[in-house]
Design an enzyme around this catalytic site. Structure first.
Site, PDB file in Angstrom:
ATOM      1  N   ASN A   1      -5.324  -4.103  -6.830  1.00 61.27           N
ATOM      2  CA  ASN A   1      -6.579  -3.554  -6.326  1.00 61.27           C
ATOM      3  C   ASN A   1      -6.472  -2.086  -5.909  1.00 61.27           C
ATOM      4  OD1 ASN A   1      -9.182  -3.751  -4.570  1.00 61.27           O
ATOM      5  ND2 ASN A   1      -7.553  -3.290  -3.091  1.00 61.27           N
TER       6      ASN A   1
ATOM      7  N   ILE B   1     -19.629  -0.759  -2.287  1.00 60.71           N
ATOM      8  CA  ILE B   1     -19.040  -1.503  -1.171  1.00 60.71           C
ATOM      9  C   ILE B   1     -18.724  -0.525  -0.038  1.00 60.71           C
ATOM     10  CG2 ILE B   1     -17.279  -3.223  -0.572  1.00 60.71           C
ATOM     11  CD1 ILE B   1     -18.900  -3.899  -3.178  1.00 60.71           C
TER      12      ILE B   1
ATOM     13  N   LYS C   1     -11.451   2.215 -15.352  1.00 56.25           N
ATOM     14  CA  LYS C   1     -11.937   0.870 -15.031  1.00 56.25           C
ATOM     15  C   LYS C   1     -12.304   0.089 -16.294  1.00 56.25           C
ATOM     16  CE  LYS C   1     -11.417   1.181 -10.556  1.00 56.25           C
ATOM     17  NZ  LYS C   1     -10.387   0.372  -9.870  1.00 56.25           N
TER      18      LYS C   1
ATOM     19  N   THR D   1     -16.563   0.918   2.138  1.00 54.92           N
ATOM     20  CA  THR D   1     -15.139   1.124   2.438  1.00 54.92           C
ATOM     21  C   THR D   1     -14.932   2.625   2.624  1.00 54.92           C
ATOM     22  OG1 THR D   1     -14.405   1.574   0.181  1.00 54.92           O
ATOM     23  CG2 THR D   1     -14.595  -0.758   0.803  1.00 54.92           C
TER      24      THR D   1
ATOM     25  N   TYR E   1     -12.714   7.982 -13.916  1.00 57.52           N
ATOM     26  CA  TYR E   1     -12.869   6.712 -13.184  1.00 57.52           C
ATOM     27  C   TYR E   1     -13.409   5.628 -14.123  1.00 57.52           C
ATOM     28  CZ  TYR E   1     -13.944   3.521  -9.344  1.00 57.52           C
ATOM     29  OH  TYR E   1     -13.980   2.426  -8.502  1.00 57.52           O
TER      30      TYR E   1
ATOM     31  N   ASP F   1       0.856  -1.192   0.000  1.00 54.06           N
ATOM     32  CA  ASP F   1       0.000   0.000   0.000  1.00 54.06           C
ATOM     33  C   ASP F   1       0.890   1.240   0.000  1.00 54.06           C
ATOM     34  OD1 ASP F   1      -3.260   0.240   0.882  1.00 54.06           O
ATOM     35  OD2 ASP F   1      -2.088   2.073   0.953  1.00 54.06           O
TER      36      ASP F   1
END
Ligand SMILES: NC(=O)c1ccc[n+]([C@@H]2O[C@H](COP(=O)([O-])OP(=O)(O)OC[C@H]3O[C@@H](n4cnc5c(N)ncnc54)[C@H](O)[C@@H]3O)[C@@H](O)[C@H]2O)c1
Length: 254
Positions: free
Chosen positions: A90, A190, A161, A192, A157, A37
């Site tokens: 990811n 999701i 993707k 997060t 974005y 990360d």
């Protein structure tokens, strides 16, 4: 035997959200995990959680925009664990809510650099290591439902993707002869930090409107994405490659 016993896995963006949940699940299923990360502190926190159930993991600082960082991430994996079997690419950012004409090339470039070029940079070195290892491997890239459709104020974005899915398909065709499978996952909404922090009421309202049309009318826990990633990464998915899997509660079904 656990699904991932004996495997070594890299997870980028492993310090938070979907990446953290997947790092934990990989370790629970017997893999040794490299938690990578841009935030070393957050990666270390994931490693600490893995250590709580006696899993094996190391934390590595990586900025996926840097080819040199990605090379070092793979080298550190090989130095510590001697092999690389699984990579979950990811790491990503949400982008900026601007209409295309107002987006600005700097904002555009940042999203493309992290979300798309970042996946490419990781794959370059992961593929070399897997090919040299001679035992095949499995790569899963995080796309999004925004890799399958458009959304207002999300041009960079969505482009990034869609690009991840194209990259996944093209490289899967090349890697098959080395026994390497490459797939993408397309999460819906999701829970997060990406979706739950900040005070963007417009984004919040858009999500709620989308969920009202979904088959399963709630956001998902990151673990629900991790389950799909773990399966795609395991030998159970031995005939699955070059595909993009939605895990979105049916939000794109309608
Ligand atoms: N949350 C959602 O609803 C959702 C939906 C579809 C797709 N996704 C995708 O899932 C992935 C993970 O997102 P999340 O929701 O877990 O968000 P998150 O913000 O919780 O996690 C993203 C992680 O990526 C790391 N990161 C950011 N830039 C980086 C860089 N340059 N190099 C290395 N690491 C970097 C962050 O430090 C963070 O730990 C992203 O690619 C995101 O686009 C998320």
């Amino acid at each position: 035997m656990q699904n991932l016993e004996g495997k070594v896995a890299i997870v980028t963006g492993g310090g938070s959200g979907i990446g953290r949940a997947t790092s934990l699940l990989f370790a629970q299923q017997g893999a040794r995990v490299v938690v990578a990360d841009i935030s070393l502190e957050n990666a270390q926190a994931t490693v600490a959680q893995i250590a709580e159930f006696c899993g094996e993991a190391i934390a590595v600082k990586v900025d996926v925009r840097s080819d040199a960082d990605c090379q070092r991430m793979v080298e550190q994996t090989l130095e510590r664990f001697g092999q690389l079997d699984i990579a979950f690419n990811n790491a990503g950012i949400g982008g900026y809510p601007h209409l295309t004409a107002d987006y600005g090339v700097e904002n555009w470039q940042r999203v493309i650099d992290i979300n798309l070029t970042g996946v490419f940079n990781c794959m370059v070195h992961e593929l070399k290591a897997m090919e040299a290892g001679g035992k095949g491997g499995a790569i899963v890239n995080t796309a999004s439902i925004m890799g399958l459709k458009g959304t207002i104020s999300g041009s960079a974005y969505c482009a990034s993707k869609h690009g991840v899915i194209g990259l996944t398909k093209a490289s899967a065709l090349e890697a098959g002869r080395h026994g390497i499978r490459i797939n993408a996952v397309c999460p819906g909404y999701i829970e997060t930090p990406m979706t739950t922090t900040g005070d963007d009421l417009v984004a919040d309202k858009l999500i709620q409107a989308e969920l009202r049309r979904a088959a399963i009318r709630r956001m998902a826990k990151p673990q629900e994405v991790a389950e799909l990633v773990a399966w795609l990464s395991s030998d159970k998915a031995s005939f699955v490659s070059g595909s993009a899997y939605t895990v979105d509660g049916g939000v794109t079904a309608g």
